[in-house]
Design an enzyme around this catalytic site. Structure first.
Site, PDB file in Angstrom:
ATOM      1  CE1 TYR A   1      31.823  33.946  34.260  1.00 13.17           C
ATOM      2  CE2 TYR A   1      33.171  36.070  33.630  1.00 13.17           C
ATOM      3  CZ  TYR A   1      33.627  35.236  33.421  1.00 13.17           C
ATOM      4  OH  TYR A   1      34.640  34.546  33.635  1.00 13.17           O
TER       5      TYR A   1
ATOM      6  CB  CYS B   1      23.146  37.663  13.984  1.00 12.12           C
ATOM      7  SG  CYS B   1      21.332  37.222  13.217  1.00 12.12           S
TER       8      CYS B   1
ATOM      9  N   GLY C   1      41.511  37.998  42.213  1.00 14.30           N
ATOM     10  CA  GLY C   1      39.611  38.255  42.444  1.00 14.30           C
ATOM     11  C   GLY C   1      39.575  39.985  43.214  1.00 14.30           C
TER      12      GLY C   1
ATOM     13  CD  GLU D   1      48.430  33.889  41.129  1.00 11.01           C
ATOM     14  OE1 GLU D   1      47.798  33.976  40.128  1.00 11.01           O
ATOM     15  OE2 GLU D   1      49.639  33.304  40.286  1.00 11.01           O
ATOM     16  N   PRO D   2      47.066  40.110  40.851  1.00 11.66           N
ATOM     17  CG  PRO D   2      47.255  42.103  40.893  1.00 11.66           C
ATOM     18  CD  PRO D   2      47.761  40.924  41.764  1.00 11.66           C
ATOM     19  N   GLY D   3      44.836  41.235  38.392  1.00 12.58           N
ATOM     20  CA  GLY D   3      44.343  41.133  37.021  1.00 12.58           C
ATOM     21  C   GLY D   3      43.483  42.019  36.697  1.00 12.58           C
TER      22      GLY D   3
ATOM     23  NE  ARG E   1      33.925  40.725  33.509  1.00  9.60           N
ATOM     24  CZ  ARG E   1      33.319  41.086  34.325  1.00  9.60           C
ATOM     25  NH1 ARG E   1      32.210  42.282  34.375  1.00  9.60           N
ATOM     26  NH2 ARG E   1      33.429  41.162  35.839  1.00  9.60           N
TER      27      ARG E   1
ATOM     28  CE1 TYR F   1      40.447  37.077  33.308  1.00 14.99           C
ATOM     29  CE2 TYR F   1      40.379  39.273  34.549  1.00 14.99           C
ATOM     30  CZ  TYR F   1      41.260  38.332  34.623  1.00 14.99           C
ATOM     31  OH  TYR F   1      42.021  37.329  35.235  1.00 14.99           O
TER      32      TYR F   1
END
Length: 433
Positions: free
Chosen positions: A318, A350, A232, A273-275, A314, A385
């Protein structure tokens, strides 16, 4: 009231040049994801060299971008891996990763032959609930295990990215330590690692508070040798974003661990744990403008692109913004600094919610260079993501191609565009229909 767009900076390309955009679009078609190997390696080096007290392990969060080539790249960098399902773990193994370098923390953990086979090969299991911890104890009495803790609070870029506190189902609630002790003792387990992931895009002072909560747990479990801080970690995507210095919180965490060592004699290892941090800015989504529309002089101007929820959910899910850059389809003189227009960028699906320029369900137009039908629109910060959590095959659109930009500037196809036959390959029509 809308902001004055004359005061808002026009976003710039991150790692592609305008000629690169045209080359990729012409060779691989659009929409197409482009990942930059050099950017991945640079972010990997930064994360791997964070200040730490007694050693650091970096686990790439597979859910961010789980393509085989991306996994292989991190494997070659010597990274370990964080899986959020048994399927992600198996995907990593198929890419050549040793199971012993994978840790799985999942909402769904069924101790069937798939999971047990991986654990038997060395997969490290993090129990995310009391039920999971008990199920592990039954399957592996006397074994080593980790737990994910909900410290009672969390932090995220938006509410849906906050994975701590009483509104989150992730992890074992911090007040359930007595139940954890009971299960550990009942099955003779060795609790060796504590993990907490408070949310994506969190504030680092709240992360430090989570570390302190885990350290209070660690005092009651003498076998604990590792703290996993989750992921995060924020990135600076928009030009208006601040620059984030992750060495600052890392030094504070290191000091906390040193103080714990002085008090207990135990030198705890650190894992992260970086993504997003590793891949977000290493990915661009190249799309094409297929239409323009407006709703009158007092309304809005829209650019319609040949992408959207099928590649990037996203913004709609979000309500967060991505840098958006327009690139002319043909070369020529560079645009003048004042040659700009304000657009709402919308997708090809659509459904009314396929909007890339919105905040909390309100349109939030962005300034772009003058853009026409047939030009390209590049969505930046698309390396995490996006492909992995998109609404694949909605409206039966095929999955987009993916390309890796190598360090020498060449482009390698790492995922072919789907065909309609591949979209329906698992479907069956019963006899008589």
């Amino acid at each position: 009231m809308r902001p004055d767009m004359s005061e808002v900076a026009v976003e710039q390309l991150k790692f592609l040049a305008t000629d690169d955009v045209r080359t990729v679009a012409e060779e691989f078609g659009t929409p197409v994801f482009v990942y930059d190997e050099a950017t991945v390696r640079a972010s990997s080096k930064t994360m791997s060299t964070l200040p730490n007290a007694f050693g650091l392990t970096v686990r790439y969060s597979l859910k961010a971008c789980p393509g085989q080539a991306i996994i292989r790249l991190f494997d070659r960098e010597g990274f370990s891996f964080d899986a959020s399902s048994v399927w992600e773990a198996r995907r990593a193994v198929l890419a050549g990763v040793e199971p012993g370098r994978i840790s799985m923390t999942a909402q769904e953990a069924v101790f069937d032959e798939n999971l047990r086979d991986l654990i038997d090969q060395g997969l490290q299991f993090d129990a995310g609930s009391l039920h999971q911890l008990e199920e592990y104890g039954r399957a592996y009495p006397g074994g080593a295990v980790a737990i994910r803790i909900n410290p009672g609070f969390g932090s995220g870029l938006v509410g849906r990215l906050n994975s701590g506190g009483p509104q989150s189902s992730f992890g074992i609630w911090h007040e359930q330590l007595p139940e954890v002790k009971q299960i550990v003792e009942q099955y003779g387990l060795r609790l060796v690692r504590l993990q907490s992931h408070i949310g994506s895009g969190h504030h680092w002072d709240i992360l430090v508070d989570a570390v302190r909560t885990m350290l209070s747990f660690a005092r009651d479990f003498q076998d604990v040798h590792t703290l996993d801080l989750g992921g995060g970690y924020r990135v600076s995507a928009l030009q208006s974003d601040p620059v984030y210095d992750h060495t600052e919180w890392a030094r504070v965490v290191a000091d906390e661990l040193k103080q714990f060592a002085e008090e207990t004699g135990r030198r705890l290892h650190t894992e992260v744990e970086p993504g997003t941090y590793l891949t977000a800015l290493a990915g661009s989504l190249v799309t094409k403008v297929i239409d323009k529309a407006d709703t009158g002089a007092e309304g809005n101007s829209f650019l319609k692109i040949n992408s959207g929820l099928t590649e990037i959910a996203r913004p709609s899910y979000y309500g967060v913004q991505h840098p958006i850059v327009s690139v002319p389809a043909t070369g020529g003189a560079e645009r003048a600094a004042d040659d700009r227009e304000e657009f709402n960028v919308v997708g090809h699906c659509c459904i009314a919610g396929d909007v890339l320029t919105a905040k909390q369900e309100e349109l939030a137009p962005v300034p772009l260079g003058r853009t026409e039908i047939g030009d390209y629109v590049v969505i930046e910060r698309a390396g995490s993501y996006c492909s992995s959590m998109s609404m694949k095959n909605f409206n039966s659109y095929p999955e987009a191609a993916e390309v890796l930009r190598r360090t020498d500037g060449s482009f390698d196809l790492i995922r072919s565009r789907q065909s309609i036959e591949q979209v329906i390959v698992n479907e069956r029509i019963p006899e008589g229909l």
